[in-house]
Scaffold this active site. Structure first.
Site, mmCIF file in Angstrom:
data_model
loop_
_atom_site.group_PDB
_atom_site.id
_atom_site.type_symbol
_atom_site.label_atom_id
_atom_site.label_comp_id
_atom_site.label_asym_id
_atom_site.label_seq_id
_atom_site.Cartn_x
_atom_site.Cartn_y
_atom_site.Cartn_z
ATOM 1 C CG ASN A 45 18.188 37.946 -61.072
ATOM 2 O OD1 ASN A 45 19.104 38.019 -60.240
ATOM 3 N ND2 ASN A 45 17.530 39.008 -61.484
ATOM 4 N NE ARG A 46 16.091 39.944 -55.174
ATOM 5 C CZ ARG A 46 16.678 40.834 -54.399
ATOM 6 N NH1 ARG A 46 16.719 40.658 -53.094
ATOM 7 N NH2 ARG A 46 17.255 41.898 -54.899
ATOM 8 C CG ASP A 87 34.013 44.255 -64.369
ATOM 9 O OD1 ASP A 87 35.101 44.468 -63.808
ATOM 10 O OD2 ASP A 87 33.061 45.051 -64.325
ATOM 11 C CD GLU A 94 10.868 44.414 -66.430
ATOM 12 O OE1 GLU A 94 11.127 45.383 -67.147
ATOM 13 O OE2 GLU A 94 10.148 44.489 -65.407
ATOM 14 C CB ALA A 123 20.146 38.981 -64.060
ATOM 15 N N GLY A 179 25.045 43.861 -63.093
ATOM 16 C CA GLY A 179 26.201 44.208 -63.916
ATOM 17 C C GLY A 179 27.277 43.128 -63.961
ATOM 18 C CB ALA A 180 29.169 41.363 -61.297
ATOM 19 C CE LYS A 211 31.911 48.923 -63.779
ATOM 20 N NZ LYS A 211 31.740 47.564 -63.228
#
Ligand code: NDP
Length: 273
Positions: free
Chosen positions: A142-143, A95, A146, A119, A121-122, A59
């Site tokens: 998000n964990r 997507d 960065e 955070a 790809g999806a 991708k």
């Protein structure tokens, strides 16, 4: 084109659409090694392919091999659908659009506040598409700080939406005034009991809770949210709708989403043949 994927339920879904509508088309899964991608793209062009889907890592790797990118694919930084258009191969990302179609069946997104877990790809695809559709505010939970910040920066500076990062620690409390809560992580994939760290008491009946995970479609998050009176949206709809959009890009024909969903459910052994 995928790397290392033997079976693919998407094939059953897309071919069901072709058969249902009597279209003399084929959709086949081809395994392509990382180093062979450029040759495969040239081959697809030479053989007159109208387009193809890609899975990771292709991708991202395919981008320099294409003549151009649609707006959302450029912002997401990934192409899952290539289309022959005006004498060249162009990259699309369907997507996030597939997810948006599902979400908009149950709510208007324009001007709304959304919380997104993840955070990767999806999540990137969904968040960018929500921003382009006019969502007012997106909180990325998000964990990995960065990766989360990178997405927030894209949303703020390139997609023009209010966005903030919350680094995920402990059970996240959904702020009052949130309209939709989305799981964009892989938590729950093939693990029906996997728990997403969320304070369920902060969900309220007016909220929409959606999941990108499609197998099982009824994740623990969706079951718990439904029990609290939330409207839920599963990840199967996203998968079906990205297929619908892809078929339309390639053939110009608007396929029957219900036929495609049925074929997908059968291929995933979620319903009897
Ligand atoms: P990535 O590997 O790119 O991203 C995974 C994300 O999940 C990251 O944000 C990661 O956080 C987070 N994550 C994973 N495990 C945990 C955990 N235990 N706790 C907290 N965060 C976690 O994967 P994708 O984005 O490509 O895929 C995510 C999901 O989306 C998969 O289940 C996939 O099947 C599904 N999907 C569904 C589609 C559909 O059509 N329905 C289409 C595409 C994907 P961190 O950054 O902190 O590591």
């Amino acid at each position: 084109m995928s790397q290392g994927a033997a079976g693919n339920p998407t094939v059953a879904m897309v071919e069901a659409a072709f058969q249902h509508h009597g279209l003399p088309w084929r959709y086949v899964n081809m395994e392509v090694a990382r180093d062979d991608l450029a040759a495969a793209v040239k081959g697809a062009w030479a053989m007159g392919f109208r387009g193809f889907n890609l899975s990771m890592p292709h991708k991202v790797a395919v981008i320099p091999m294409l003549a151009g990118l649609a707006q959302s694919a450029a912002l997401i930084g990934a192409v899952n659908c290539v289309v022959r258009r005006d004498g060249q191969f162009v990259g699309e990302n369907t997507d996030g659009k597939g997810f948006l179609t599902s979400l908009e069946e149950v709510m208007e997104t324009k001007g709304k506040s959304v919380v997104m877990f993840g955070a990767g790809g999806a999540a990137r695809a969904v968040a960018v598409e929500l921003a382009l559709a006019g969502v007012r505010h997106i909180t990325i939970v998000n964990r990995n700080a960065e990766r989360g910040q990178e997405l927030v920066d894209t949303l703020r500076h390139k997609a023009g939406v209010q966005a903030e990062l919350v680094v995920w620690q402990g059970d996240y409390k959904v702020p009052a005034g949130t309209h939709a809560v989305i799981n964009g992580t892989s938590i729950g994939l093939y693990e029906p009991e996997a728990r997403l760290a969320l304070d369920l008491d902060t969900l309220s009946p007016g909220m929409v809770v959606a999941d990108v995970v499609f197998n099982p479609p009824r994740t623990r998050l969706l079951a718990e949210a439904e029990a609290r009176g939330c409207t839920v949206v599963d990840g199967l709809g996203m998968l079906v709708n990205q297929g619908v959009i892809g078929v339309k890009h390639w053939t110009g024909f608007d396929p029957d989403a219900a036929v495609m969903r049925r074929a997908l459910e059968q291929a995933l052994a979620l319903s009897p043949a």
